[in-house]
Design a protein around this motif. Structure first.
Motif, PDB file in Angstrom:
ATOM      1  N   ASP A 117      29.042  24.569  43.119  1.00 40.50           N
ATOM      2  CA  ASP A 117      29.555  24.452  41.755  1.00 40.50           C
ATOM      3  C   ASP A 117      29.045  25.595  40.880  1.00 40.50           C
ATOM      4  OD1 ASP A 117      30.925  22.042  42.251  1.00 40.50           O
ATOM      5  OD2 ASP A 117      29.194  20.824  41.702  1.00 40.50           O
ATOM      6  N   LEU A 118      27.779  25.924  41.057  1.00 43.06           N
ATOM      7  CA  LEU A 118      27.175  26.991  40.257  1.00 43.06           C
ATOM      8  C   LEU A 118      27.684  28.365  40.691  1.00 43.06           C
ATOM      9  CD1 LEU A 118      23.467  25.709  40.086  1.00 43.06           C
ATOM     10  CD2 LEU A 118      25.308  25.319  38.437  1.00 43.06           C
ATOM     11  N   GLU A 119      27.838  28.557  41.981  1.00 44.82           N
ATOM     12  CA  GLU A 119      28.282  29.863  42.495  1.00 44.82           C
ATOM     13  C   GLU A 119      29.676  30.228  41.981  1.00 44.82           C
ATOM     14  OE1 GLU A 119      26.972  32.276  44.283  1.00 44.82           O
ATOM     15  OE2 GLU A 119      24.998  31.338  44.549  1.00 44.82           O
ATOM     16  N   GLN A 120      30.507  29.224  41.707  1.00 44.87           N
ATOM     17  CA  GLN A 120      31.866  29.496  41.260  1.00 44.87           C
ATOM     18  C   GLN A 120      31.915  30.190  39.895  1.00 44.87           C
ATOM     19  OE1 GLN A 120      34.593  29.160  43.159  1.00 44.87           O
ATOM     20  NE2 GLN A 120      33.201  28.509  44.792  1.00 44.87           N
ATOM     21  N   TRP A 121      30.817  30.142  39.153  1.00 43.54           N
ATOM     22  CA  TRP A 121      30.771  30.864  37.877  1.00 43.54           C
ATOM     23  C   TRP A 121      30.933  32.371  38.072  1.00 43.54           C
ATOM     24  CZ3 TRP A 121      30.519  29.343  32.787  1.00 43.54           C
ATOM     25  CH2 TRP A 121      30.241  28.001  32.524  1.00 43.54           C
ATOM     26  N   ARG A 122      30.660  32.873  39.268  1.00 44.87           N
ATOM     27  CA  ARG A 122      30.758  34.316  39.510  1.00 44.87           C
ATOM     28  C   ARG A 122      32.165  34.837  39.221  1.00 44.87           C
ATOM     29  NH1 ARG A 122      26.239  36.306  41.874  1.00 44.87           N
ATOM     30  NH2 ARG A 122      24.860  34.825  42.958  1.00 44.87           N
ATOM     31  N   GLN A 123      33.162  33.992  39.311  1.00 37.79           N
ATOM     32  CA  GLN A 123      34.542  34.402  39.045  1.00 37.79           C
ATOM     33  C   GLN A 123      34.817  34.659  37.561  1.00 37.79           C
ATOM     34  OE1 GLN A 123      37.310  31.543  40.726  1.00 37.79           O
ATOM     35  NE2 GLN A 123      35.812  30.914  42.250  1.00 37.79           N
ATOM     36  N   LEU A 124      33.893  34.239  36.697  1.00 43.12           N
ATOM     37  CA  LEU A 124      34.184  34.194  35.271  1.00 43.12           C
ATOM     38  C   LEU A 124      33.533  35.320  34.468  1.00 43.12           C
ATOM     39  CD1 LEU A 124      33.977  30.334  34.702  1.00 43.12           C
ATOM     40  CD2 LEU A 124      35.989  31.747  35.130  1.00 43.12           C
TER      41      LEU A 124
END
Length: 255
Positions: free
Chosen positions: A216-223
């Motif tokens: 869930d936290l790693e997906q912030w990299r897209q932003l």
């Protein structure tokens, strides 16, 4: 004791008290500013206290309507309204960082997006804690519509609950539950709007025993188009309450 702080006035005008900002003014001009967005039902004072351990940093807690010194105001249940009213009233003073925990992470993210849209000075870092990347599909059950007893039980299961000393105080809970419900309505109704990644560095944090997973936290990299650092610390959803030192070390960083 914390109190509303003056907002930055336009040239030629007089400073006024800004109800959105709570903090303890520093004796000396600050080197930097840290604006903290609280979790669902949270009070800004919990975050303002960190200023004692962050020398040279003016720490502000964001105080939305319905809590703290604004308890008599009806709480907002729409995130767009929160962002709009906050930014209409508040100038963030550079150099600054934004920090948000749980729901506060989502609010800080949308505030940053709106700062970009308005062409306003941006934070050096957006620091988000214990919240999945907003562009990912949410599958959590709606909480805002539940009866009070079920809502309290669901908060305990999902987030680690309300502190026992608060839950045992019926009068205080009667004041807090409408704020929880309003915040959860805001979250339940949120829909991410596709847009460009932020031109702001991201720090993404969480507890290793939280329901918010490493993925869930790693997906912030897209932003973000800037640097993104992801870190997990021992503990659950409120990992920093048992040991604030690791989080404070992140907040103290200047780059």
């Amino acid at each position: 004791m914390t109190a509303p702080l003056p907002s930055t006035p336009p040239p030629g005008t007089t400073a006024r008290r800004n109800p959105w900002l709570t903090g303890r003014p520093l004796a000396q001009p600050p080197e930097r500013h840290l604006y903290c967005f609280p979790h669902s039902g949270g009070l800004p004072g919990e975050y303002v206290r960190w200023g004692q351990q962050l020398p040279g940093t003016q720490v502000y807690g964001i105080c939305p309507p319905g809590r703290g010194g604004r308890a008599a105001e009806p709480p907002l249940t729409d995130l767009d309204a929160v962002v709009r009213e906050l930014l209409d009233d508040t100038e963030f003073v550079p150099p600054y960082d934004l920090f948000g925990h749980s729901l506060g992470a989502l609010v800080a993210y949308e505030v940053t997006r709106e700062l970009v849209a308005r062409g306003r000075p941006l934070p050096e870092r957006l620091i988000v804690s214990a919240f999945p990347a907003p562009n990912q599909a949410r599958h959590a059950t709606r909480l805002s519509d539940k009866p009070d007893d079920e809502l309290v039980a669901a908060l305990d299961e999902r987030y680690g609950g309300i502190p026992p000393q608060i839950a045992a105080d019926a009068e205080l809970m009667a004041l807090l539950l409408p704020v929880f419900r309003a915040d959860l309505t805001l979250l339940d109704n949120y829909r991410h709007q596709t847009g460009e990644p932020l031109p702001v560095a991201l720090e993404v944090l969480g507890g290793d025993a939280d329901a918010v997973t490493a993925e869930d936290l790693e997906q912030w990299r897209q932003l973000s188009t800037k640097s993104v650092r992801v870190g997990r610390f021992p503990g659950g959803h409120f990992y920093f309450r048992d040991d604030p030192a690791p989080l404070l070390s992140v907040l103290a960083r200047r780059t």
